[in-house]
Design a protein around this motif. Structure first.
Motif, PDB file in Angstrom:
ATOM      1  N   LYS A 560       0.836  -1.202   0.000  1.00 33.04           N
ATOM      2  CA  LYS A 560       0.000   0.000   0.000  1.00 33.04           C
ATOM      3  C   LYS A 560       0.872   1.255   0.000  1.00 33.04           C
ATOM      4  O   LYS A 560       0.529   2.264  -0.612  1.00 33.04           O
ATOM      5  CB  LYS A 560      -0.909   0.004   1.238  1.00 33.04           C
ATOM      6  CG  LYS A 560      -2.080  -0.957   1.165  1.00 33.04           C
ATOM      7  CD  LYS A 560      -3.135  -0.517   0.142  1.00 33.04           C
ATOM      8  CE  LYS A 560      -3.902   0.696   0.653  1.00 33.04           C
ATOM      9  NZ  LYS A 560      -4.956   1.106  -0.306  1.00 33.04           N
ATOM     10  N   THR A 561       2.051   1.168   0.671  1.00 34.76           N
ATOM     11  CA  THR A 561       2.943   2.337   0.734  1.00 34.76           C
ATOM     12  C   THR A 561       3.605   2.636  -0.609  1.00 34.76           C
ATOM     13  O   THR A 561       4.236   3.681  -0.769  1.00 34.76           O
ATOM     14  CB  THR A 561       4.036   2.100   1.790  1.00 34.76           C
ATOM     15  OG1 THR A 561       4.721   0.882   1.489  1.00 34.76           O
ATOM     16  CG2 THR A 561       3.444   2.035   3.181  1.00 34.76           C
ATOM     17  N   ASP A 562       3.504   1.715  -1.553  1.00 33.35           N
ATOM     18  CA  ASP A 562       4.088   1.936  -2.882  1.00 33.35           C
ATOM     19  C   ASP A 562       3.172   2.754  -3.777  1.00 33.35           C
ATOM     20  O   ASP A 562       3.526   3.040  -4.932  1.00 33.35           O
ATOM     21  CB  ASP A 562       4.400   0.599  -3.560  1.00 33.35           C
ATOM     22  CG  ASP A 562       5.515  -0.151  -2.858  1.00 33.35           C
ATOM     23  OD1 ASP A 562       6.369   0.534  -2.267  1.00 33.35           O
ATOM     24  OD2 ASP A 562       5.535  -1.393  -2.904  1.00 33.35           O
ATOM     25  N   SER A 563       2.024   3.103  -3.285  1.00 31.11           N
ATOM     26  CA  SER A 563       1.111   3.940  -4.077  1.00 31.11           C
ATOM     27  C   SER A 563       1.750   5.296  -4.334  1.00 31.11           C
ATOM     28  O   SER A 563       2.484   5.818  -3.496  1.00 31.11           O
ATOM     29  CB  SER A 563      -0.219   4.115  -3.339  1.00 31.11           C
ATOM     30  OG  SER A 563      -0.864   2.868  -3.163  1.00 31.11           O
ATOM     31  N   GLY A 564       1.493   5.857  -5.491  1.00 28.94           N
ATOM     32  CA  GLY A 564       2.052   7.171  -5.818  1.00 28.94           C
ATOM     33  C   GLY A 564       2.297   7.322  -7.306  1.00 28.94           C
ATOM     34  O   GLY A 564       1.788   6.541  -8.132  1.00 28.94           O
ATOM     35  N   GLU A 565       3.103   8.357  -7.645  1.00 29.18           N
ATOM     36  CA  GLU A 565       3.407   8.648  -9.045  1.00 29.18           C
ATOM     37  C   GLU A 565       4.716   7.970  -9.437  1.00 29.18           C
ATOM     38  O   GLU A 565       5.686   7.987  -8.691  1.00 29.18           O
ATOM     39  CB  GLU A 565       3.538  10.160  -9.264  1.00 29.18           C
ATOM     40  CG  GLU A 565       2.239  10.923  -9.088  1.00 29.18           C
ATOM     41  CD  GLU A 565       2.430  12.403  -9.401  1.00 29.18           C
ATOM     42  OE1 GLU A 565       3.583  12.844  -9.474  1.00 29.18           O
ATOM     43  OE2 GLU A 565       1.421  13.114  -9.576  1.00 29.18           O
ATOM     44  N   TYR A 566       4.713   7.405 -10.622  1.00 32.40           N
ATOM     45  CA  TYR A 566       5.898   6.758 -11.177  1.00 32.40           C
ATOM     46  C   TYR A 566       6.202   7.376 -12.544  1.00 32.40           C
ATOM     47  O   TYR A 566       5.278   7.752 -13.287  1.00 32.40           O
ATOM     48  CB  TYR A 566       5.689   5.246 -11.332  1.00 32.40           C
ATOM     49  CG  TYR A 566       5.674   4.499 -10.022  1.00 32.40           C
ATOM     50  CD1 TYR A 566       6.780   3.772  -9.606  1.00 32.40           C
ATOM     51  CD2 TYR A 566       4.553   4.514  -9.186  1.00 32.40           C
ATOM     52  CE1 TYR A 566       6.775   3.084  -8.400  1.00 32.40           C
ATOM     53  CE2 TYR A 566       4.541   3.836  -7.979  1.00 32.40           C
ATOM     54  CZ  TYR A 566       5.660   3.114  -7.592  1.00 32.40           C
ATOM     55  OH  TYR A 566       5.660   2.449  -6.407  1.00 32.40           O
ATOM     56  N   TYR A 567       7.530   7.490 -12.839  1.00 37.06           N
ATOM     57  CA  TYR A 567       7.925   7.943 -14.178  1.00 37.06           C
ATOM     58  C   TYR A 567       9.289   7.361 -14.499  1.00 37.06           C
ATOM     59  O   TYR A 567      10.014   6.872 -13.617  1.00 37.06           O
ATOM     60  CB  TYR A 567       7.963   9.468 -14.267  1.00 37.06           C
ATOM     61  CG  TYR A 567       9.044  10.137 -13.476  1.00 37.06           C
ATOM     62  CD1 TYR A 567      10.265  10.495 -14.066  1.00 37.06           C
ATOM     63  CD2 TYR A 567       8.867  10.428 -12.125  1.00 37.06           C
ATOM     64  CE1 TYR A 567      11.255  11.112 -13.327  1.00 37.06           C
ATOM     65  CE2 TYR A 567       9.855  11.042 -11.378  1.00 37.06           C
ATOM     66  CZ  TYR A 567      11.051  11.386 -11.986  1.00 37.06           C
ATOM     67  OH  TYR A 567      12.041  11.993 -11.265  1.00 37.06           O
ATOM     68  N   CYS A 568       9.643   7.393 -15.780  1.00 41.03           N
ATOM     69  CA  CYS A 568      10.947   6.880 -16.200  1.00 41.03           C
ATOM     70  C   CYS A 568      11.730   7.993 -16.898  1.00 41.03           C
ATOM     71  O   CYS A 568      11.159   8.947 -17.430  1.00 41.03           O
ATOM     72  CB  CYS A 568      10.815   5.657 -17.097  1.00 41.03           C
ATOM     73  SG  CYS A 568      10.114   5.976 -18.737  1.00 41.03           S
TER      74      CYS A 568
END
Length: 711
Positions: A560-568
């Motif tokens: 659940k703590t891995d929720s968030g924005e991701y980009y490369c």
């Protein structure tokens, strides 16, 4: 009685001595040096021979009865010149017949019982010096003899430097601490010579000069000897002519040694007369001198000899002066300025590395082919009438045509940006390089250093254009050139904007599930470095460099703590770009959902069971008889029956009844928990012959807090 008074008298005497000693100590210590001065009498600026008195005067405050001992010292230029000890507060130091050497800085110092004081430094200046006197031990000498000269400074004191002069020329220098100095002088000029002297007195680094003495004259008698030089046939001759030179001493007897000198070379030497003869050469031109020495005196005679060249120094000529490998070069040896001969009278020869070249060498003419075998040192010789002359040595090196140039780049070629193309060729400098694209000439440059490379700055718009560049090298005008191969280099395209995709899709990620982040660029040249970032982490999640346009990163178990924005982030040699951000919301795991549903169903089922149990408990309480503690009375009809069954006691039943709390807490006091009441129910044995009225209901007082019901 006297014996009794002796101790008292002794103590009184000691006491008196102690007081006297204490008083003396106090008198001795009570003084002060107020001032100390130094003066000159008659003054600080005096002339020579003046009697000067240097006076030190002290002003001392002291207690009455104390006479101090004055320890005076007088210093001149920081050196003590006089000192004294007395009871007088004034000390005089006389300087009789003052001299320039007495000039300087004077200072007085005073010491009284350890206390010290110094006066201000005062300067005494004495002007005027004694005119020196010069004397000689002989007023007439022979040429070459020495004379002793003495310079005196009568009455002067100090450190002297004496200068001796012959005419206007300085002849000798001597240093002395006394008022005179002597020197031996050799007078070389015949006739009357005037000698003078002068002295300088050194004062604190300065030199005080005296006037110049009155001259003394010394007659120098010339030695009756001479020498003569004769050159024949004349003093102007031509190379190959014979000439002679003779030196003769004019004295009797002719016993002196005579030398014939040309430049720094002694050609001949002997007593009385010497002769020299030779075949004239150009380097025989110059000054000839005959020289004879008597008592250190040299007698000379000089003449100039002019030797004209028979022919000039030959010159070796290369035509052309420079040639490329394979070309032919003509060598010729020539002389000019011929005197009394013709050109045909001169024989020429050519040498290679000091070896005569016999083949093809025809009277100073020959042909060589440029190349490694022709590269060497050359000179030629010209000879006529026993006169031979050598030309200067010439180093011949063939020129090398420019080799096939190398074309290359030193950095990454980025599409659409400026980059440098380099060309390098071997060959004789200078080399001119030209850059072509296709058949179009773009730029050219000339290189003059062997270590330098030609550099051209350009750009391309398409990757395919990189192979259209070539380079041309020339060092022989437009006749010969060499072209390079087409340029081969990697062209790096700019990266397009990366696209970040996920498996599974962003809105369908559950806890514990594996998430794959895929980064893809639509365009750009590998290798490409991919980096993945999360808004919840300050560091890079993963970095990977691949030779492809896409790459991926796997997160094994999402939380659940891995929720968030991701980009490369994608990076290659041309540029770096970031993808748009993708929002990942991690959902609850499916098994957790099932567990939650199951738990909820169990809770609901438990509630249903509890409700049913309570409902049944209420119904049991309503159907119980009048009293749980009394026996049911037997009817009159059943007396017989009772008697029949009297042998068996009544059946007792115990029932546990749970009562709910009162509905109205205001009217009924609240009691915690539930009351458990055990009811004893007596049940008469059933008489099958008798009908039992099941409709009679007796009230069981199960809770003493509840009122009885009303029928």
């Amino acid at each position: 009685m006297w014996d009794h008074q002796r101790p008292s008298l002794w103590m009184a005497t000691c006491h008196l001595l102690f007081l006297l000693l204490f008083t003396c100590q106090r008198v001795k210590a009570e003084f002060s040096i107020d001032d100390l001065s130094l003066t000159f009498d008659p003054g600080a600026d005096v002339g020579r021979d003046t009697n000067v008195t240097v006076t030190c005067h002290a002003t001392v405050s002291r207690s009455q009865g104390f006479t101090p001992q004055y320890e005076f010292s007088i210093e001149k230029d920081n050196k003590v010149v006089n000192r004294t000890t007395s009871t007088s507060d004034t000390f005089d130091y006389p300087i009789k017949a003052a001299r320039v050497s007495d000039s300087g800085g004077y200072q007085c110092r005073l010491s009284i019982q350890g206390k010290k004081k110094s006066s201000k430094k005062e300067t005494l200046t004495v002007t005027g010096t004694q005119t020196p006197q010069i004397s000689v031990d002989s007023s007439s000498i022979m040429e070459g003899d020495e004379v002793t000269a003495t310079c005196r400074a009568p009455g002067e004191r100090g450190a002297f430097t004496y200068y001796f002069y012959v005419g206007d020329q300085e002849a000798a220098i001597r240093e002395s601490n006394i008022e005179e100095s002597s020197v031996q002088l050799q007078l070389s000029n015949s006739g009357r010579n005037n000698l003078t002297c002068q002295y300088f007195i050194s004062l604190l680094g300065k030199h005080m000069p005296s006037s110049v003495s009155t001259p003394k004259y010394v007659l120098v008698k010339e030695i009756a000897i001479s020498v003569s030089l004769t050159i024949s046939p004349t003093i102007e001759i031509i190379e190959a002519d014979n000439f002679s030179a003779s030196c003769v001493v004019n004295s009797s007897p002719r016993s002196e040694t005579v030398s014939l000198i040309m430049g720094k070379n002694i050609l001949s030497q002997g007593r009385g007369r010497v002769d020299y003869s030779a075949v004239a050469k150009a380097n025989d031109s110059g000054e000839y001198m005959c020289k004879v020495e008597v008592n250190g005196v040299a007698k000379t005679d000089k003449k100039m000899l002019m030797v004209k060249e028979l022919f000039s120094k030959p010159k070796l000529i290369f035509n052309p002066e420079q040639a490329f490998e394979g070309e032919f070069v003509r060598l010729s040896c020539e002389s000019t300025n011929l005197e009394r001969i013709k050109k045909e009278d001169i024989k020429y020869s050519i040498y290679k590395n000091n070896y005569l070249q016999p083949m093809g060498n025809i009277n100073g003419q020959m042909v060589i082919q440029a190349g490694p075998s022709g590269n060497d040192n050359y000179h030629c010789m010209a000879e006529a009438k026993s006169i031979s002359k050598k030309s200067d040595v010439i180093i011949f090196r063939s020129k090398v045509l420019a080799s096939k140039p190398d074309i290359f780049v030193k950095q990454k070629v980025i599409l659409g940006e400026k980059f440098d193309i380099y060309c390098k060729s071997n060959g004789t400098l200078p080399i001119t390089y030209t850059l072509f694209q296709g058949g179009k000439k773009l730029q050219n440059t000339t290189i003059y250093n062997s270590w330098a490379e030609a550099r051209f700055n350009t750009s391309i718009k398409q990757k395919e254009h990189i192979g259209t560049f070539r380079c041309r090298a020339q060092n022989d005008g437009s006749k010969n050139y060499s072209d390079s191969l087409p340029l081969s280099a990697v062209v790096v395209e700019h990266l397009g904007k990366p696209l970040l995709t996920t498996l599974p899709v962003p809105h369908n990620v559950e806890e514990g599930q594996e998430l794959t982040l895929i980064c893809n660029v639509p365009s750009g040249t590998p290798p490409i470095t991919f980096k993945w970032f999360s808004s919840g982490s300050k560091t890079v999640l993963h970095t990977k460099t691949v030779n492809a346009n896409s790459s991926h990163h796997v997160i094994p178990q999402m939380k659940k703590t891995d929720s968030g924005e991701y980009y490369c982030h994608a990076l290659n040699a041309a540029n770096a770009v970031d993808s748009d951000r993708v929002i990942i919301q991690v959902k609850l795991a499916s098994w957790k959902k099932v567990v939650i549903v199951g738990v909820c169903l169990l809770v609901v089922a438990a509630l249903v069971v509890v409700i049913i149990a309570r409902y049944k408990a209420k119904r049991v309480g309503v159907n119980v008889g009048p009293s749980v503690w009394t026996e049911r009375p037997s009817s009159s009809d059943s007396s017989g029956q009772s008697s029949v069954h009297s042998h068996s006691g009544p059946d007792v039943e115990y029932t546990e009844v749970v009562h709910p709390q009162p509905v109205d807490p205001a009217r009924v006091p609240l009691k915690k928990g539930t009351d458990t009441v055990y009811s004893e129910l007596q049940t008469a044995p059933l008489d099958h012959s008798e009908h039992v009225d099941n409709g009679a209901v007796e009230y069981a007082e199960l809770n003493h807090d509840l009122p009885e019901p009303v029928d």
